[in-house]
Scaffold this active site. Structure first.
Site, PDB file in Angstrom:
ATOM      1  N   HIS A   1      -7.446  -5.642  -1.017  1.00  0.00           N
ATOM      2  CA  HIS A   1      -6.266  -4.891  -0.557  1.00  0.00           C
ATOM      3  C   HIS A   1      -5.617  -5.731   0.535  1.00  0.00           C
ATOM      4  O   HIS A   1      -5.816  -5.487   1.736  1.00  0.00           O
ATOM      5  CB  HIS A   1      -6.717  -3.517  -0.037  1.00  0.00           C
ATOM      6  CG  HIS A   1      -5.606  -2.537   0.108  1.00  0.00           C
ATOM      7  ND1 HIS A   1      -4.934  -2.012  -0.972  1.00  0.00           N
ATOM      8  CD2 HIS A   1      -5.048  -1.977   1.203  1.00  0.00           C
ATOM      9  CE1 HIS A   1      -4.021  -1.168  -0.544  1.00  0.00           C
ATOM     10  NE2 HIS A   1      -4.061  -1.134   0.781  1.00  0.00           N
TER      11      HIS A   1
ATOM     12  N   SER B   1       0.829  -1.185   0.000  1.00  0.00           N
ATOM     13  CA  SER B   1       0.000   0.000   0.000  1.00  0.00           C
ATOM     14  C   SER B   1       0.875   1.252   0.000  1.00  0.00           C
ATOM     15  O   SER B   1       1.597   1.500  -0.972  1.00  0.00           O
ATOM     16  CB  SER B   1      -0.986  -0.046   1.174  1.00  0.00           C
ATOM     17  OG  SER B   1      -2.010   0.905   1.005  1.00  0.00           O
TER      18      SER B   1
ATOM     19  N   ASP C   1      -9.367  -4.896  -5.242  1.00  0.00           N
ATOM     20  CA  ASP C   1      -8.823  -3.965  -4.251  1.00  0.00           C
ATOM     21  C   ASP C   1      -9.786  -2.794  -4.072  1.00  0.00           C
ATOM     22  O   ASP C   1     -10.050  -2.042  -5.003  1.00  0.00           O
ATOM     23  CB  ASP C   1      -7.445  -3.473  -4.697  1.00  0.00           C
ATOM     24  CG  ASP C   1      -6.688  -2.733  -3.616  1.00  0.00           C
ATOM     25  OD1 ASP C   1      -7.325  -2.029  -2.795  1.00  0.00           O
ATOM     26  OD2 ASP C   1      -5.457  -2.831  -3.592  1.00  0.00           O
TER      27      ASP C   1
END
Length: 178
Positions: free
Chosen positions: A149, A63, A118
């Site tokens: 995610h 991320s 995601d």
């Protein structure tokens, strides 16, 4: 392993703050740039302190960590052997952080993995990063997975195999130079 500097809560840290706007999340560019500079210092200090071979230093991030890893790779590829960027996107360029020239980026190994479901950084972010990196002379491997995610066992297996292959190749290169 570098921990992001901004505490968000119990055992949660960030490289930069985000404002959630109607146009989508907007990063604090000044914090992101300070974090990029801190990572560059961290790499230099780790190499010096532990006597590391920079040809075997890889950044791996998830991320925001993926964003920061790409930010360092694209601006200071001389510090790294390669990058694994998981569920990230391209960094927002800072005014004084200039992308390295093509020669410096040539054959820099980059693995990007992204989930097709995601919900935090939707797939188009991964594909935009893929398209940008594909136009550079880096050695890009891009994979999509049936995940959100997150990191799944399948993506982690592929990451481990990619890193092992990179490190084995670097070891062969080093042995050939002796």
């Amino acid at each position: 392993s570098a921990r992001a500097p901004i505490p968000l809560g119990l055992d949660a840290f960030a490289w930069f703050r985000l404002d959630f706007t109607p146009r989508g999340p907007v990063a604090d560019a000044a914090e992101a740039e300070r974090s990029r500079e801190a990572l560059i210092r961290f790499i230099g200090e780790a190499v010096a302190t532990y006597g590391l071979d920079p040809r075997r230093v890889y950044l791996l991030g998830f991320s925001q960590g993926a964003i920061m890893s790409l930010a360092v790779a694209l601006t200071r590829p001389d510090l790294l052997a390669g990058v694994v960027a998981m569920s990230g996107r391209l960094p927002t360029p800072a005014a004084d952080a200039v992308e390295a020239d093509a020669e410096a980026l040539t054959d820099l190994p980059i693995l990007m993995v992204h989930g097709v479901a995601d919900q935090v950084l939707p797939l188009h972010h991964g594909r935009e990063a893929r398209d940008h990196l594909a136009a550079l002379p880096v050695a890009l491997t891009y994979r999509e997975y049936p995940m959100g995610h997150e990191v799944t066992p399948e993506s982690l297996r592929d990451i481990a195999a990619w890193l092992t292959a990179q490190l084995d190749g670097a070891a062969e290169m080093i042995d050939d130079r002796r």
